[in-house]
Design a protein around this motif. Sequence first.
Motif, mmCIF file in Angstrom:
data_model
loop_
_atom_site.group_PDB
_atom_site.id
_atom_site.type_symbol
_atom_site.label_atom_id
_atom_site.label_comp_id
_atom_site.label_asym_id
_atom_site.label_seq_id
_atom_site.Cartn_x
_atom_site.Cartn_y
_atom_site.Cartn_z
ATOM 1 N N VAL A 203 15.988 -36.139 10.673
ATOM 2 C CA VAL A 203 17.275 -35.572 10.269
ATOM 3 C C VAL A 203 17.978 -34.925 11.464
ATOM 4 O O VAL A 203 19.176 -35.155 11.703
ATOM 5 C CB VAL A 203 17.080 -34.555 9.131
ATOM 6 C CG1 VAL A 203 18.387 -33.832 8.833
ATOM 7 C CG2 VAL A 203 16.564 -35.241 7.882
ATOM 8 N N GLY B 283 19.293 -37.483 13.727
ATOM 9 C CA GLY B 283 20.499 -38.098 13.185
ATOM 10 C C GLY B 283 21.729 -37.238 13.428
ATOM 11 O O GLY B 283 22.808 -37.747 13.741
ATOM 12 N N LEU B 284 21.573 -35.926 13.302
ATOM 13 C CA LEU B 284 22.696 -35.033 13.590
ATOM 14 C C LEU B 284 23.065 -35.063 15.067
ATOM 15 O O LEU B 284 24.252 -35.120 15.431
ATOM 16 C CB LEU B 284 22.342 -33.607 13.158
ATOM 17 C CG LEU B 284 22.160 -33.380 11.648
ATOM 18 C CD1 LEU B 284 21.627 -31.977 11.388
ATOM 19 C CD2 LEU B 284 23.471 -33.593 10.909
ATOM 20 N N VAL C 71 20.726 -36.423 6.008
ATOM 21 C CA VAL C 71 21.659 -36.127 7.099
ATOM 22 C C VAL C 71 23.021 -35.727 6.537
ATOM 23 O O VAL C 71 23.644 -34.763 7.000
ATOM 24 C CB VAL C 71 21.785 -37.348 8.035
ATOM 25 C CG1 VAL C 71 22.924 -37.132 9.038
ATOM 26 C CG2 VAL C 71 20.487 -37.593 8.773
ATOM 27 N N ARG D 58 24.907 -32.133 7.011
ATOM 28 C CA ARG D 58 26.284 -31.998 7.501
ATOM 29 C C ARG D 58 27.113 -31.154 6.541
ATOM 30 O O ARG D 58 27.899 -30.301 6.955
ATOM 31 C CB ARG D 58 26.927 -33.376 7.673
ATOM 32 C CG ARG D 58 26.311 -34.232 8.760
ATOM 33 C CD ARG D 58 26.903 -35.637 8.751
ATOM 34 N NE ARG D 58 28.312 -35.606 9.094
ATOM 35 C CZ ARG D 58 28.821 -35.903 10.291
ATOM 36 N NH1 ARG D 58 27.999 -36.211 11.274
ATOM 37 N NH2 ARG D 58 30.125 -35.861 10.510
#
Length: 679
Positions: free
Chosen positions: A518, A521-522, A553, A557
């Motif tokens: 995660v 991915g950010l 993810v 966000r």
Amino acid sequence: MSASGIGRYALPVGVVGIVLLLVVPLPPALLDGLIVLSIAISVLVLLTAMYVERPLDFSIFPALLLVITLFRLGLNVASTRLVLLDGYAGDVIGAFGEFVIGGSLVVGLVIFLILTVIQFAVITNGATRVAEVGARFTLDALPGKQMAIDADLNAGLIDEDTARTRRAEVTAEADFYGAMDGASKFVKGDAIAAIIITIINLLGGFGVGVAQKGMGWGDALSTYSLLTVGDGLVSQIPALLTSVATGLIVTRATSQGDMGSDAASQLLRSTRALTIGGAAIAGLAVVPGLPKLPFLLVGGAMLALAVRARRAGSDEDEPGDDLEPAPVDPTQQLVEDMSVDPLEVVLASDLVDLVDAGAGGDLLDRVRALRRKVALEIGLVLPPVRTRDSLDLPPGSYSVVVSGVEVGRGQAPAGKVLALGDMLDGLPGVTTVEPVFGLPGKWLPVEARHQAELAGATVVDRGSVLITHLGEVVRANASRLLSREDVKGLVESVRRQHPVVVEELVPSQLSLGEVQRVLRGLLDERVPVRDLVSIFEALSLRARVSSDVDGLVEAARAGLGPAVADAFTRDGVLRVLTLDPLLEHELAEHVRPGEDGPVVQLEPGTLGRVLDALTAAVQRVDALGVEYVLVCAPGLRSALRRLVQAAVPTLAVLSYTEAGQAPRVEAVGTVTNASAVAS
């Protein structure tokens, strides 16, 4: 009362008292006390000048020098008045005169003249010249130092408070040396005044004694010469001490210790010099006609210091240094050789000076500052950056290696600076392209820096070019640099402050590996991961429904809220590239689930037209010279990001919800099916 409180009242009262010395007669006893005070102040000033670590630590010295000089001149006037009126100026002046003359007027006058010549011709003239040169060079270097501070601030090596402090220090240094240039003239004028006052006392006293008091020629000469020499001596001794203090201040370079410590450590550092010097001095004892004892004593003392310094150096060695090193296991050595460093900076052999502190290189300090800056910007603690040289690189070049793979290469030729701008044709140098932003530039000789600045170019040193390139590479590869160990460390740091958040998430709902995916991915989408608490809280809620990484993810966000848009907001404005509504609707209809998350499935011809339109729009907006993002509907964002990544890897994709949390949104272009129309 504190020292500052005493000084607040004592110094103004003292200055007023000095002025009164010039007009008000003093009794001999009070004059004796003031003369002793003058000598004590001069001794204190000299010792303070020896023990300060930097000249700026004694910044009051120029003004103090004026007050001390005025004080001595006031005492000269007061003593001259007593000498001419009464033929007696106190016990201190009389005692100094008797001590110096020693029964011989000629000897007394010769000694006094020698002291005057030492002060005026040697110390005062030298200190004045050094002060002039120091002031000129300090003022000439002021613009360059200010620009260096601005460059370090722009490169992220220092923060605003540190830059403000350094600017104040640079300005104070220039002011100090400028003041010392003028204050040294006080010392020179004091020496000249002492000589004139002595001549006046000698001639005037002789005339007063003979003409007014009826003294014989011999008695008048003996009496007034004693008083004149004594008066001159009590004036010249503190003046000499003050002159020496002035010379020490203006010739002192900045160091990490006081003068005595620096002198001892530097003079006694070389045992070879002490040994050769001691042997040479001791050897002079065998020369016929020279006294043996003084040379043997001094030479022996130097040899003893050499032996002591050699022993002190050997004591610092680790025990067992003379033993043979233990044999290294070949298998272990091979494993160590095979290990891959997460992040490396490889330098050509002629760029090693960038990391050599002795040669003025500060690359390692800049790398440490970059690690701090990246940590504060995106929440990633960089691994230690290994710096090594390589003969395989062309001269003047460097490369950045991530996990054993070269991801960036640039130029930083020795003895050059990089000039960026539009007016570079008239400058000597080699044309190049700046590696981060692709700007045209020229590598110029260092001597042409001032010429380039006058031409309006932005001049950047080699270290700044390399560290800027390294920072951009780090940001582009942040997800690759985030290891499982790093994630564990981040989780533990959150656990110490918010234990409930971590206990609810790891490992009950997600493993460290899933959290790492995660966070990667950010970072891939340039979203900072500093607010781990908000990320973990959002992941805890999402993990109850699904552990799909793409959904996690998106949940992270959403948990970050305005921080996502803030990462791309500049000057309070988020500039966006939008999709034509028909195109956006068409893309949304073709979103399909995939193995790694939702994807847009289009016919090859349609996909090609969409990518061409996107590329044209990006080129059109890039010409505006602004930073921007692509926005779309929330349900399309993840799939569109995968589509965009193939054509424009650096283009960030935000949803309307995320973009709407920016302070202000400005549209700079639109992507259509056939073309891009810039706003």
